[in-house]
Design a protein around this motif. Structure first.
Motif, PDB file in Angstrom:
ATOM      1  N   HIS A  41      25.059  56.031  20.409  1.00 15.59           N
ATOM      2  CA  HIS A  41      25.307  57.452  20.663  1.00 15.59           C
ATOM      3  C   HIS A  41      26.121  58.134  19.566  1.00 15.59           C
ATOM      4  CE1 HIS A  41      28.868  55.401  22.247  1.00 15.59           C
ATOM      5  NE2 HIS A  41      29.521  56.513  21.933  1.00 15.59           N
ATOM      6  N   SER A 110      32.797  58.264  29.038  1.00 12.68           N
ATOM      7  CA  SER A 110      31.662  59.090  28.650  1.00 12.68           C
ATOM      8  C   SER A 110      31.956  60.579  28.795  1.00 12.68           C
ATOM      9  CB  SER A 110      30.441  58.745  29.500  1.00 12.68           C
ATOM     10  OG  SER A 110      29.348  59.575  29.166  1.00 12.68           O
ATOM     11  N   GLY A 112      29.073  62.447  28.418  1.00 11.79           N
ATOM     12  CA  GLY A 112      27.678  62.857  28.525  1.00 11.79           C
ATOM     13  C   GLY A 112      26.930  62.630  27.232  1.00 11.79           C
ATOM     14  N   LYS A 113      26.050  63.564  26.905  1.00 12.43           N
ATOM     15  CA  LYS A 113      25.247  63.443  25.685  1.00 12.43           C
ATOM     16  C   LYS A 113      26.056  63.884  24.471  1.00 12.43           C
ATOM     17  CE  LYS A 113      20.659  63.627  27.615  1.00 12.43           C
ATOM     18  NZ  LYS A 113      19.336  64.239  27.580  1.00 12.43           N
ATOM     19  N   GLU A 119      22.981  59.751  25.354  1.00  9.75           N
ATOM     20  CA  GLU A 119      23.991  59.592  26.393  1.00  9.75           C
ATOM     21  C   GLU A 119      25.000  58.517  26.010  1.00  9.75           C
ATOM     22  OE1 GLU A 119      25.520  60.772  30.096  1.00  9.75           O
ATOM     23  OE2 GLU A 119      23.650  61.528  29.238  1.00  9.75           O
ATOM     24  N   GLU A 120      26.268  58.846  26.148  1.00 11.04           N
ATOM     25  CA  GLU A 120      27.314  57.845  25.944  1.00 11.04           C
ATOM     26  C   GLU A 120      27.341  56.896  27.143  1.00 11.04           C
ATOM     27  OE1 GLU A 120      30.628  60.392  23.424  1.00 11.04           O
ATOM     28  OE2 GLU A 120      30.977  60.042  25.548  1.00 11.04           O
TER      29      GLU A 120
END
Length: 178
Positions: A41, A110, A112-113, A119-120
């Motif tokens: 990511h 995370s 998110g993206k 995505e993380e």
């Protein structure tokens, strides 16, 4: 915190195209450079690992083996390998985050993206770069809390050349009162 000249934690991970990486079994003449990276990511990791890939043979010429490791799955590690065009650099995957913490790596959650739309993972380690001697003691270490401002591999090669030529010891070994 890891201490120079002291034994590092054990480290064992699966790799994409070679046998399982076992730090205790590495047999390189002068040690191993271990680059812990955030994962697929991270666009900064891809750029960083491209540099590492380009210089892996230079480390090998100096008797130093190399590996890049993340907590990514095999599938995500393979995607990173393809993204950076890795042919000389071992890619390890499936790093246990408890092991990452033993190495002093910071853990993130995370968001998110990322900017590149990937995505993380729910949890992942932040970057770290280590040079471990053949006796599995710490020679050099650097950890980051963020993906930015990492040591340059070319500078590490220059430092390695100096250390070899001058029999320069690992520094930062003092742990007594100050």
């Amino acid at each position: 915190m890891l201490t120079p000249r002291q034994k590092t934690p054990d480290l064992s991970v699966d790799t994409l195209d070679q046998a399982r990486f076992e730090l205790a079994s590495e047999n390189s003449e002068r040690g191993t450079v271990i680059c812990f990276y955030r994962g697929l990511h991270c666009p900064i990791c891809a750029t960083y690992l491209k540099e590492f890939e380009k210089l892996a043979e230079e480390f090998a010429k100096r008797g130093v083996s190399t590996i890049a490791i993340s907590s990514d799955t095999e599938e995500r590690a393979r995607a990173m390998q393809e993204k950076i065009g890795a042919e000389n650099l071992r890619i390890g995957y499936g790093l246990d985050l408890n092991k990452a913490k033993e190495w002093g790596l910071f853990i993130s959650t995370s968001r998110g993206k990322t900017s590149i739309g990937i995505e993380e993972p729910a949890l992942f380690s932040e970057p770290g770069l280590f040079l471990v001697t053949p006796e599995q003691t710490l020679y050099y270490g650097s950890v980051q809390t963020m993906p930015f401002v990492r040591p340059h591999f070319s500078e590490l090669i220059g430092a390695l050349d100096f250390a070899i030529a001058n029999n320069y010891p690992a520094r930062g070994e003092y742990t007594g009162d100050v």
